[in-house]
Motif scaffolding. Sequence first.
Motif, PDB file in Angstrom:
ATOM      1  N   GLY A 155       0.797  -1.223   0.000  1.00  0.00           N
ATOM      2  CA  GLY A 155       0.000   0.000   0.000  1.00  0.00           C
ATOM      3  C   GLY A 155       0.827   1.269   0.000  1.00  0.00           C
ATOM      4  N   SER A 156       2.066   1.184   0.505  1.00  0.00           N
ATOM      5  CA  SER A 156       2.888   2.391   0.590  1.00  0.00           C
ATOM      6  C   SER A 156       3.374   2.856  -0.785  1.00  0.00           C
ATOM      7  N   LYS A 157       3.238   1.994  -1.793  1.00  0.00           N
ATOM      8  CA  LYS A 157       3.697   2.378  -3.137  1.00  0.00           C
ATOM      9  C   LYS A 157       2.643   3.148  -3.926  1.00  0.00           C
ATOM     10  N   VAL A 158       1.470   3.315  -3.318  1.00  0.00           N
ATOM     11  CA  VAL A 158       0.391   4.017  -4.028  1.00  0.00           C
ATOM     12  C   VAL A 158       0.598   5.529  -3.923  1.00  0.00           C
ATOM     13  N   ASP A 159       0.572   6.186  -5.062  1.00  0.00           N
ATOM     14  CA  ASP A 159       0.775   7.634  -5.127  1.00  0.00           C
ATOM     15  C   ASP A 159      -0.573   8.295  -5.430  1.00  0.00           C
ATOM     16  N   GLU A 160      -1.218   8.764  -4.370  1.00  0.00           N
ATOM     17  CA  GLU A 160      -2.572   9.312  -4.522  1.00  0.00           C
ATOM     18  C   GLU A 160      -2.585  10.548  -5.412  1.00  0.00           C
ATOM     19  N   ALA A 161      -1.584  11.413  -5.242  1.00  0.00           N
ATOM     20  CA  ALA A 161      -1.521  12.638  -6.060  1.00  0.00           C
ATOM     21  C   ALA A 161      -1.386  12.279  -7.539  1.00  0.00           C
ATOM     22  N   ALA A 162      -0.553  11.271  -7.811  1.00  0.00           N
ATOM     23  CA  ALA A 162      -0.361  10.866  -9.208  1.00  0.00           C
ATOM     24  C   ALA A 162      -1.636  10.248  -9.783  1.00  0.00           C
ATOM     25  N   LEU A 163      -2.392   9.544  -8.943  1.00  0.00           N
ATOM     26  CA  LEU A 163      -3.668   8.980  -9.406  1.00  0.00           C
ATOM     27  C   LEU A 163      -4.622  10.099  -9.807  1.00  0.00           C
ATOM     28  N   LYS A 164      -4.634  11.170  -9.006  1.00  0.00           N
ATOM     29  CA  LYS A 164      -5.523  12.290  -9.320  1.00  0.00           C
ATOM     30  C   LYS A 164      -5.045  13.012 -10.575  1.00  0.00           C
ATOM     31  N   THR A 165      -3.724  13.133 -10.725  1.00  0.00           N
ATOM     32  CA  THR A 165      -3.188  13.737 -11.950  1.00  0.00           C
ATOM     33  C   THR A 165      -3.594  12.899 -13.159  1.00  0.00           C
ATOM     34  N   ALA A 166      -3.650  11.584 -12.959  1.00  0.00           N
ATOM     35  CA  ALA A 166      -4.001  10.674 -14.054  1.00  0.00           C
ATOM     36  C   ALA A 166      -5.491  10.721 -14.386  1.00  0.00           C
ATOM     37  N   GLY A 167      -6.249  11.463 -13.570  1.00  0.00           N
ATOM     38  CA  GLY A 167      -7.661  11.630 -13.904  1.00  0.00           C
ATOM     39  C   GLY A 167      -8.628  11.063 -12.881  1.00  0.00           C
ATOM     40  N   ALA A 168      -8.125  10.546 -11.765  1.00  0.00           N
ATOM     41  CA  ALA A 168      -9.025  10.004 -10.741  1.00  0.00           C
ATOM     42  C   ALA A 168      -9.790  11.144 -10.065  1.00  0.00           C
ATOM     43  N   HIS A 169     -11.090  10.951  -9.860  1.00  0.00           N
ATOM     44  CA  HIS A 169     -11.901  11.945  -9.150  1.00  0.00           C
ATOM     45  C   HIS A 169     -11.688  11.827  -7.646  1.00  0.00           C
ATOM     46  N   GLY A 170     -11.265  10.669  -7.226  1.00  0.00           N
ATOM     47  CA  GLY A 170     -11.058  10.458  -5.805  1.00  0.00           C
ATOM     48  C   GLY A 170     -10.341   9.136  -5.594  1.00  0.00           C
ATOM     49  N   VAL A 171      -9.698   9.014  -4.433  1.00  0.00           N
ATOM     50  CA  VAL A 171      -8.978   7.781  -4.104  1.00  0.00           C
ATOM     51  C   VAL A 171      -9.300   7.427  -2.658  1.00  0.00           C
ATOM     52  N   MET A 172      -9.693   6.165  -2.431  1.00  0.00           N
ATOM     53  CA  MET A 172      -9.925   5.707  -1.059  1.00  0.00           C
ATOM     54  C   MET A 172      -9.038   4.501  -0.826  1.00  0.00           C
ATOM     55  N   GLN A 173      -8.199   4.586   0.177  1.00  0.00           N
ATOM     56  CA  GLN A 173      -7.279   3.488   0.429  1.00  0.00           C
ATOM     57  C   GLN A 173      -7.429   2.977   1.848  1.00  0.00           C
ATOM     58  N   GLN A 174      -7.555   1.659   1.968  1.00  0.00           N
ATOM     59  CA  GLN A 174      -7.528   1.016   3.282  1.00  0.00           C
ATOM     60  C   GLN A 174      -6.523  -0.113   3.185  1.00  0.00           C
ATOM     61  N   GLY A 175      -5.303   0.138   3.612  1.00  0.00           N
ATOM     62  CA  GLY A 175      -4.266  -0.890   3.547  1.00  0.00           C
ATOM     63  C   GLY A 175      -3.963  -1.293   2.121  1.00  0.00           C
ATOM     64  N   THR A 176      -4.211  -2.557   1.804  1.00  0.00           N
ATOM     65  CA  THR A 176      -3.864  -3.053   0.473  1.00  0.00           C
ATOM     66  C   THR A 176      -5.051  -3.016  -0.486  1.00  0.00           C
ATOM     67  N   VAL A 177      -6.133  -2.386  -0.070  1.00  0.00           N
ATOM     68  CA  VAL A 177      -7.278  -2.225  -0.970  1.00  0.00           C
ATOM     69  C   VAL A 177      -7.426  -0.742  -1.314  1.00  0.00           C
ATOM     70  N   VAL A 178      -7.350  -0.454  -2.602  1.00  0.00           N
ATOM     71  CA  VAL A 178      -7.445   0.925  -3.064  1.00  0.00           C
ATOM     72  C   VAL A 178      -8.617   1.036  -4.028  1.00  0.00           C
ATOM     73  N   GLN A 179      -9.467   2.011  -3.799  1.00  0.00           N
ATOM     74  CA  GLN A 179     -10.536   2.283  -4.744  1.00  0.00           C
ATOM     75  C   GLN A 179     -10.205   3.586  -5.466  1.00  0.00           C
ATOM     76  N   VAL A 180     -10.090   3.479  -6.778  1.00  0.00           N
ATOM     77  CA  VAL A 180      -9.777   4.646  -7.593  1.00  0.00           C
ATOM     78  C   VAL A 180     -11.046   5.033  -8.350  1.00  0.00           C
ATOM     79  N   VAL A 181     -11.570   6.211  -8.039  1.00  0.00           N
ATOM     80  CA  VAL A 181     -12.822   6.649  -8.663  1.00  0.00           C
ATOM     81  C   VAL A 181     -12.491   7.328  -9.989  1.00  0.00           C
ATOM     82  N   VAL A 182     -12.905   6.696 -11.063  1.00  0.00           N
ATOM     83  CA  VAL A 182     -12.543   7.206 -12.396  1.00  0.00           C
ATOM     84  C   VAL A 182     -13.757   7.585 -13.237  1.00  0.00           C
ATOM     85  N   GLY A 183     -14.965   7.359 -12.709  1.00  0.00           N
ATOM     86  CA  GLY A 183     -16.155   7.677 -13.493  1.00  0.00           C
ATOM     87  C   GLY A 183     -16.583   6.508 -14.364  1.00  0.00           C
TER      88      GLY A 183
END
Lengths: 152, 78
Positions: free
Chosen positions: B36-64
């Motif tokens: 989970g520490s390798k997830v870059d939330e800012a980069a996900l948002k730059t890539a177009g994610a509307h939101g990111v929810m992370q709980q440990g090793t489960v990440v939800q990337v909201v992309v529409g």
Amino acid sequence: MSIRVLSPVSGLAAPLSEVPDPVFSQEMVGPGVAVKPNGGSACAVAPVDGTMSTLHPHAFVVTTDDGSRAVLVHLGIDTVKMEGAGFAPHVVKGERVRAGQKIVTWNPSEVEQQGYSSVCPVVALEVGRQALSDVTDDAGVSAGDPLFTVDS
Amino acid sequence: MAEDKAAAILAALGGKGNIVEIEPCITRLRCEIEDGSKVDEAALKTAGAHGVMQQGTVVQVVVGPEADTIASDIEDLL
């Protein structure tokens, strides 16, 4: 032009902010209204005329004919985990549908019994909140009643 | 363009070696990852994610609504 969006289910319309999922309550994919459905087996209907652009057992998206707007209906929260059990779609992906047409038979009471919220977010995808008007979010509605209007 | 978005999201999730499973659900990618520490939330948002929810090793990337398309593009890259 504007599009009237109909309630897919009968129940109590409420603000999207009351949905226990931040994707909807924080309007990450767009503004809309939530409907807390009445219990018992029921058939969710299409909110607008258009094409069934995405269809899962527990959720679907209808895209308007000019492609300018898409409306998401999500039947319950986290219901993807039910893997389709208890949801019977009557249409296929890509099919033309009319507003009010029966889309999925399901039972909100069973969803609640399985431990999920049965609340149904109805979302105008990827538009700003200002695109919505005539919003009903604090009244009882029947399936097919208008929920809100979205500019197109 | 869609492929670029998939590649950017994959990179922001820590690259293909970090992916256990990716499943699309209408508006979001439900991702199970190794670290989970390798997830870059800012980069996900730059890539177009509307939101990111992370709980440990489960990440939800909201992309529409294009979640299905992006997920299959990411599968192609794995």
